[in-house]
Motif scaffolding. Sequence first.
Motif, PDB file in Angstrom:
ATOM      1  N   MET A  71      70.747  84.676   5.023  1.00 35.33           N
ATOM      2  CA  MET A  71      70.648  86.186   5.495  1.00 35.33           C
ATOM      3  C   MET A  71      69.371  86.865   4.903  1.00 35.33           C
ATOM      4  O   MET A  71      69.008  86.293   3.926  1.00 35.33           O
ATOM      5  CB  MET A  71      72.053  86.950   4.909  1.00 35.33           C
ATOM      6  CG  MET A  71      71.955  87.275   3.413  1.00 35.33           C
ATOM      7  SD  MET A  71      73.392  88.125   2.781  1.00 35.33           S
ATOM      8  CE  MET A  71      72.781  89.872   3.491  1.00 35.33           C
ATOM      9  N   PRO A  72      69.075  88.011   5.562  1.00 34.70           N
ATOM     10  CA  PRO A  72      67.510  88.669   4.992  1.00 34.70           C
ATOM     11  C   PRO A  72      67.935  89.045   3.442  1.00 34.70           C
ATOM     12  O   PRO A  72      68.864  89.269   2.931  1.00 34.70           O
ATOM     13  CB  PRO A  72      67.429  89.775   5.815  1.00 34.70           C
ATOM     14  CG  PRO A  72      68.172  89.370   7.049  1.00 34.70           C
ATOM     15  CD  PRO A  72      69.440  88.395   6.619  1.00 34.70           C
ATOM     16  N   GLY A  73      66.871  88.726   2.640  1.00 34.73           N
ATOM     17  CA  GLY A  73      66.972  88.928   1.312  1.00 34.73           C
ATOM     18  C   GLY A  73      67.404  90.387   1.014  1.00 34.73           C
ATOM     19  O   GLY A  73      67.852  90.771  -0.203  1.00 34.73           O
ATOM     20  N   ASP A  74      67.028  91.351   1.815  1.00 40.31           N
ATOM     21  CA  ASP A  74      67.507  92.711   1.736  1.00 40.31           C
ATOM     22  C   ASP A  74      68.720  93.241   2.277  1.00 40.31           C
ATOM     23  O   ASP A  74      69.135  94.265   2.190  1.00 40.31           O
ATOM     24  CB  ASP A  74      66.311  93.773   2.242  1.00 40.31           C
ATOM     25  CG  ASP A  74      65.204  93.470   1.324  1.00 40.31           C
ATOM     26  OD1 ASP A  74      65.019  93.247   0.019  1.00 40.31           O
ATOM     27  OD2 ASP A  74      64.055  93.841   1.928  1.00 40.31           O
ATOM     28  N   GLY A  75      69.468  92.331   2.667  1.00 42.64           N
ATOM     29  CA  GLY A  75      70.813  92.321   3.569  1.00 42.64           C
ATOM     30  C   GLY A  75      70.530  92.220   4.940  1.00 42.64           C
ATOM     31  O   GLY A  75      69.425  92.346   5.599  1.00 42.64           O
ATOM     32  N   GLY A  76      71.878  92.514   5.736  1.00 43.26           N
ATOM     33  CA  GLY A  76      71.904  92.409   7.223  1.00 43.26           C
ATOM     34  C   GLY A  76      72.729  91.360   7.580  1.00 43.26           C
ATOM     35  O   GLY A  76      73.922  91.213   7.085  1.00 43.26           O
ATOM     36  N   ASP A  77      72.687  90.806   8.576  1.00 44.47           N
ATOM     37  CA  ASP A  77      73.446  89.808   9.248  1.00 44.47           C
ATOM     38  C   ASP A  77      73.282  88.451   8.343  1.00 44.47           C
ATOM     39  O   ASP A  77      72.401  87.825   8.301  1.00 44.47           O
ATOM     40  CB  ASP A  77      73.187  89.740  10.724  1.00 44.47           C
ATOM     41  CG  ASP A  77      73.552  90.849  11.591  1.00 44.47           C
ATOM     42  OD1 ASP A  77      74.328  91.729  11.072  1.00 44.47           O
ATOM     43  OD2 ASP A  77      73.263  90.874  12.824  1.00 44.47           O
ATOM     44  N   ALA A  78      74.507  87.949   8.227  1.00 43.04           N
ATOM     45  CA  ALA A  78      74.667  86.617   7.473  1.00 43.04           C
ATOM     46  C   ALA A  78      74.868  85.642   8.907  1.00 43.04           C
ATOM     47  O   ALA A  78      75.648  85.627   9.617  1.00 43.04           O
ATOM     48  CB  ALA A  78      75.605  86.305   6.707  1.00 43.04           C
ATOM     49  N   ILE A  79      73.879  84.461   8.819  1.00 39.01           N
ATOM     50  CA  ILE A  79      73.957  83.601   9.990  1.00 39.01           C
ATOM     51  C   ILE A  79      74.592  81.973   9.364  1.00 39.01           C
ATOM     52  O   ILE A  79      73.992  81.793   8.235  1.00 39.01           O
ATOM     53  CB  ILE A  79      72.558  83.315  10.486  1.00 39.01           C
ATOM     54  CG1 ILE A  79      72.051  84.393  10.953  1.00 39.01           C
ATOM     55  CG2 ILE A  79      72.720  82.279  11.597  1.00 39.01           C
ATOM     56  CD1 ILE A  79      70.502  84.518  11.097  1.00 39.01           C
TER      57      ILE A  79
END
Length: 812
Positions: A71-79
């Motif tokens: 996932m992006p280091g600042d948060g968001g969608d987990a793939i």
Amino acid sequence: MRRFCLITCLICLTNSMLLAQSPLRYPNVGANRIRVEAHMLPAVSTSPMSPDWSPDGKWIAFSMRGDIWKMPGDGGDAIALTQGPNYYFEPSWSPDGKKLAATVDVEGNLDIAVVDADGQNFHRITEDAHIDVQPVWSPTGDGVYFISARNGSFDVYFKNIETGELQTIVEGRGHQIQPAVSPDGKNLAYISPVRGRLGTGGIWVKELPDGESKLVHYEETSFRTKPKWTPDGSAIIFVSDEAGSNDIAAIPENGGSKVRLTEDQFGEYNPAVHPSGKKIVFTSNQTGPTQLFTMPWGGARRQGWQAVKIDHFQAKTPTGFVAVKVVDEDGQTIPARIYLQAGNGRSYAPGGAFHRIISATETHYFHTDGEFVLEAPVGEMKIEAMRGFEYIPESGATNISADDTAQVRLVLKRLIDAPAKGWFSGETHGHDLHQGRFGLSHEDYFAQLVAEDLHMTNALIHMDGTRIMGRWDDLTGSPSPLSTKTHILQYAQEFRGSFGHVGLLGIKEFIMPLIGGTTGTAFEYDVLNFEYLDQAKKQGGVGGFMHPYSRAVAKPEEGAYSEIALDVALGKGDFFDVLCIWYDEIGNAEMYYRFLNAGFRLAATGGSDSFADVSRDPPPGTTRTYAKLDGALSVKNWLEGVRQGKTFGTSGPLLFLTVDDKDPGAEIAVADDGKTRFDVKIDVVSIAPIDRVELIVNGEVAHTFNVRDRGTQFELQKQLELKTSGWIAARAIGPSHRYVTDSYAFAQTSPVYVVRGGKTFRDPEDAEFLAKMVEALWRRVSQRNRWPSESAKNAYRDAVEKAIGIYRNSVK
């Protein structure tokens, strides 16, 4: 006395049905294998674990729900990068950011695997029958460092992916674990034992490839240290437990003063420094399940942490939802244990739940308050609910689709209402906090106890090394405020001495010190366990023997690592945990019979010694004690039932024994020329299959009932002939089963005692065996020569001589 040969036959079956010597799934992990499996092996979790930064600092990889995600280091969608049926853990980015190494569980075998950063081209790079875990890429990207138990204990290896060559990097006594390579590839940090010191080990640094290892930091550790280098190689960050909770700390690369970067009462784990060197990602269990946070490189208190929020999970395969409700016969929602398997062969748990594994059966489970919703791959799902040993487990199946929420209702019907008959289940040896990574609250623990239908739980606080396992303030002498009329939790103490552990139940305050015979501490001297049993009695408590013998005892010297024979001779101790998940019940039963044959009365009990905050551990009450009470459920009444021997211990089968209508613990007095025939009845109730029920008379199998096809509830009757004094008890044995959660089903009742002509039965052979065991104990204690004073040594010797005299004089 002639030992019957059944135990030999059973131990011969350890590789097939019973696994009598160890319930562990992974037996080949060298010394201290119980702790290795419980604390070190990766966990299937409903929350993020083991975060790692990508080399460009844009992504965080982590494990969760059995998959590797990014996932992006600042948060968001987990793939999701992986999918079932395998389970994946411990991701490590390659230096070019194109691949990740991970630990993978393939049909019960832990290996190292590699997968592309887009989730393609998964393949294993190790396929060994032993455990391979904790992968770390080399800085050049040519291979992966990892640890393996292929030589009996864990050592550090390197697998060159290009050539396939396997090298041993670090080996030695004990376990070498948690490798971390410096950014320039010149040094390897790892954890390894420090001779004469407590814990998993210190942080060592080895110059690669063949340099000497140097100890750069020592503190008492427990599998949580996980060292990592800073990007510039100037420092090593790790998890420290010196302050009584797991905190993130840092030391210079060559050792020196430690700096704590977090100071929180909960646990922080698996730190990794951002490639820029400006911040750290880690997990915290402050809310129970672990959560992802970042903080500045210099550290911060909780208000300075930044949560890394997951907005949405993008699984590799379509998912849907299922809503489950568990009810009783009246339609009321009821707490329970849940077994669940999705169409891809994996187990799942609701978000925030504690996903756990029972090693003996490799069964995944979680507890519920009776209602939950979870996400899982589309396809058929099997669900089963159970609640202790008195309800009939109920299973169901449904089909998960991507556009609907499936509904499942499971009804748990009573097989028996034991409390209505005066019998109440309990736990003599439970633990709530034992260095697990799940942030278990009092409420979480009590919910587990209710879901397992444990009416009386004695949760034991103790010291492991110099670390307190539990909370000091919990021991009050009164039930927890969470307790109800039907389910009671009360904290007690386990004293861990040089020669065995004793449970001190119903006490009002700690009996100090909490440890004895612990090398490298102020309490390394040997003390007598029975002194603690005496003090517990003075407080109105009940004392007994925890997980008494770790192996079968064929010769007196083989049991000399335990003080029990000494204590029992002197009339100390009220109960004997015949059952414990970590050791063999048959072997402990044999020793229990010897004590009974020497004329001593001990209650047969079961204490699971389970750790309620550890992911790879069975639930509370896996082995439990049923006590018959005079009156309503209360701490006092339950402990009095144990004190009087009105008990049986069990891992599943319930055995309600009477002899001439008398319950266990009772005495039947007859004249010298009085009756010789006794009517035995056993009401048997068992949710799991059992093969046979045996009547034990004076340590011998007097009769065997073959009950394999008798169902879940039946009555057994037999008239036994006993012309002497003696004792009559019963036990049940059956195969391993997911309802049992131990290596095999077992139950043992306390005896009904027959006293003929006022004389207690004593067997000279068993009395002499126990006398020789005390002599062997004294030889071991004398050789250790750990005494705080000459008077303490003399007191120990006097106790030994008195015990030997009691055994030998009792049969003259």
